[in-house]
Design an enzyme around this catalytic site. Sequence first.
Site, PDB file in Angstrom:
ATOM      1  N   GLY A   8       8.129   4.163 -67.512  1.00 19.99           N
ATOM      2  CA  GLY A   8       7.162   5.021 -68.186  1.00 19.99           C
ATOM      3  C   GLY A   8       5.905   4.232 -68.472  1.00 19.99           C
ATOM      4  O   GLY A   8       5.826   3.025 -68.199  1.00 19.99           O
ATOM      5  N   SER A   9       4.920   4.875 -69.054  1.00 22.43           N
ATOM      6  CA  SER A   9       3.622   4.227 -69.247  1.00 22.43           C
ATOM      7  C   SER A   9       3.714   3.010 -70.159  1.00 22.43           C
ATOM      8  O   SER A   9       3.013   2.005 -69.945  1.00 22.43           O
ATOM      9  CB  SER A   9       2.620   5.235 -69.818  1.00 22.43           C
ATOM     10  OG  SER A   9       3.115   5.793 -71.026  1.00 22.43           O
ATOM     11  N   GLU A  13       5.928   0.871 -70.320  1.00 23.07           N
ATOM     12  CA  GLU A  13       6.624  -0.232 -69.649  1.00 23.07           C
ATOM     13  C   GLU A  13       5.793  -0.840 -68.512  1.00 23.07           C
ATOM     14  O   GLU A  13       6.168  -1.880 -67.955  1.00 23.07           O
ATOM     15  CB  GLU A  13       7.967   0.231 -69.071  1.00 23.07           C
ATOM     16  CG  GLU A  13       8.991   0.592 -70.128  1.00 23.07           C
ATOM     17  CD  GLU A  13       8.629   1.878 -70.858  1.00 23.07           C
ATOM     18  OE1 GLU A  13       8.532   1.833 -72.101  1.00 23.07           O
ATOM     19  OE2 GLU A  13       8.435   2.909 -70.204  1.00 23.07           O
ATOM     20  N   GLU A  50      17.437   8.069 -67.976  1.00 24.48           N
ATOM     21  CA  GLU A  50      17.699   6.863 -68.757  1.00 24.48           C
ATOM     22  C   GLU A  50      19.177   6.652 -69.063  1.00 24.48           C
ATOM     23  O   GLU A  50      19.659   5.521 -69.110  1.00 24.48           O
ATOM     24  CB  GLU A  50      16.890   6.893 -70.063  1.00 24.48           C
ATOM     25  CG  GLU A  50      15.406   6.640 -69.876  1.00 24.48           C
ATOM     26  CD  GLU A  50      14.596   7.924 -69.703  1.00 24.48           C
ATOM     27  OE1 GLU A  50      15.212   8.971 -69.432  1.00 24.48           O
ATOM     28  OE2 GLU A  50      13.362   7.858 -69.840  1.00 24.48           O
ATOM     29  N   HIS A  67      12.142   3.874 -71.656  1.00 27.76           N
ATOM     30  CA  HIS A  67      10.794   4.360 -71.941  1.00 27.76           C
ATOM     31  C   HIS A  67      10.689   4.883 -73.367  1.00 27.76           C
ATOM     32  O   HIS A  67      11.063   6.028 -73.655  1.00 27.76           O
ATOM     33  CB  HIS A  67      10.418   5.457 -70.951  1.00 27.76           C
ATOM     34  CG  HIS A  67       9.049   6.050 -71.174  1.00 27.76           C
ATOM     35  ND1 HIS A  67       7.969   5.289 -71.542  1.00 27.76           N
ATOM     36  CD2 HIS A  67       8.606   7.322 -71.086  1.00 27.76           C
ATOM     37  CE1 HIS A  67       6.911   6.065 -71.672  1.00 27.76           C
ATOM     38  NE2 HIS A  67       7.266   7.306 -71.407  1.00 27.76           N
ATOM     39  N   HIS A  91      43.567  10.752 -81.437  1.00 33.94           N
ATOM     40  CA  HIS A  91      42.640  11.826 -81.078  1.00 33.94           C
ATOM     41  C   HIS A  91      42.920  13.104 -81.850  1.00 33.94           C
ATOM     42  O   HIS A  91      42.059  13.965 -81.969  1.00 33.94           O
ATOM     43  CB  HIS A  91      42.738  12.099 -79.568  1.00 33.94           C
ATOM     44  CG  HIS A  91      41.661  12.988 -79.029  1.00 33.94           C
ATOM     45  ND1 HIS A  91      41.737  13.596 -77.802  1.00 33.94           N
ATOM     46  CD2 HIS A  91      40.467  13.367 -79.550  1.00 33.94           C
ATOM     47  CE1 HIS A  91      40.655  14.317 -77.588  1.00 33.94           C
ATOM     48  NE2 HIS A  91      39.868  14.186 -78.633  1.00 33.94           N
ATOM     49  N   GLY A 123      34.800   8.739 -74.856  1.00 31.97           N
ATOM     50  CA  GLY A 123      35.071  10.169 -74.696  1.00 31.97           C
ATOM     51  C   GLY A 123      33.835  10.954 -74.321  1.00 31.97           C
ATOM     52  O   GLY A 123      33.913  12.161 -74.088  1.00 31.97           O
TER      53      GLY A 123
END
Length: 540
Positions: free
Chosen positions: A35-36, A38, A57, A80, A287, A406
């Site tokens: 992105g800009s 980076e 991402e 980003h 769980h 999960g």
Amino acid sequence: MAKNGKTGSKSVTVKQATLDLLRSFDIDRVFGNPGSTELPFLSDWPDDIDYVLALQEASAVGMADGYAQATRNAGFVNLHSAAGVGNALGNIYTAHRNQTPLVITAGQQARSILPLQAFLYAERASEFPRPYVKYSVEPARPEDVPAAIARAYYTAMQPPCGPTFVSIPIDDWAHATTPIEARKVSREIGPEPDAMRALVTALGSAKHPALVVGPGIDRAGAVDLMVRVAEKAKASVWVSPFSARCSFPERHPQFAGFLHASPAQLSDALREHDLVVVIGAPVFTFHVEGHAAIFDGGATIFQITDDADAAAVTPVGTSIIATMKPALSMLLDLLPESKRAAPKGRTLPPAPQAADPLPVEFLLHSLSLAMPNDASLVEEVPSHRPAMQKFLPMRGQDSFYTMSSGGLGYSLPAAVGMALGKPKQRTVCLIGDGSAMYSIQALWTAVQRKLPLTVVVINNSGYGAMRSFSQVMQVRGVPGLDLPGIDFVRLAEGMGCDAVRVTKAAELGEALKRGMAFEGTSLVEVVVDSAVPVLYGQKH
């Protein structure tokens, strides 16, 4: 070397200092979606560090996770700004639960306009990924960025491993700083000898001991040690609930099976054991609700873990905090050869028969026969995991990976990262139709790089795990469980991927054989019987 790990007064840019650090840490790949904020980091990118482009991402983080597990070194991710971190949070959480070492960086707007709440800025950026990172910072000064990245690396790699996070303003990269020299930081923690002797005494007096192995053993590369301990102790070996790795060969004669994530079912499985030793896992991951009779005092419980938090929440027994190799090595040295009769392991069911519509058990058995002996399986078929554990036994060290969280959307990008880390072996991604749609764009990266990856999509036209839970919980009329009309062959071909669809049992063997031999990435969509699997019994 000068103080604070700095090599001298010579000044370099923050970007150069960071790239040199990556080289010194043997980090040869950066995973991201640019992105800009980076672009200053990515400009004039060096030839010796591979930038792996993911199309989302979360997939970038999943790929870095798979690569880190394959190479046993931290994966480096560049996201980003706040929006990119937000997209990635699900797989950041999975990396936290997987205890995968990652150094995650994210762009931030220029420091001069942060007070104005600039477009793309992140307010309190270091708080965003917490509590699912081990260390999180936006450095106070540009020149502190390399030191923050170095600390992030050391912290990520220290057991229990996990992701770390550094937010970096866009204008920091060109700032001058002093280079940081990489240091050696030891990572093994030895066990307390008295506690280990108490464990050896308990194993010697036990009539029917059980060893419960968890993912920490395989993460540490200690499966062979674990096998030698089990054979010397003549103990039954179970796998901890939701283990994300294979820490014991599943065809070994002492292998007893997989523990349920139901308190009642787990307690039933361990009822005959007077000693339970949990190694490289929590005690225990559940769980569903229910009474855990295992904690009522019928069995003595020991735990060996490198995770102090896991030791702190263990409700009963003795916890020994140590990394796996020194702990298992000491245990092997202290243990006398047991005079107990070797326990009998589980009995595998007969091979399932072909039928139409295609039973998932037949698919899993066929896949077991088709996979190369050295292949790695990355799995995300939660509704079919019990069948997979019966008909697709794994060989042990470095053979099996899944998500501990999960959360769906991990295994397809992780398989891409795994294939990058093991380019001379076949990686197989076994994934459900619902799971695949979380991260289908990861196929594009695999195709572009011609990775040795075979993706097997089990298509039962819905969320099978939710269908099963609906039956167990006796709820009806739940919306959103069916997924009709998804054509994975057309989706794959649209990204340049070889693909085939199987609807009949007679077609399966040849399709899997072709997929395993294909030079590059191939997808096999298998339409299976939509019968609802049983994940938990009614007894909780």
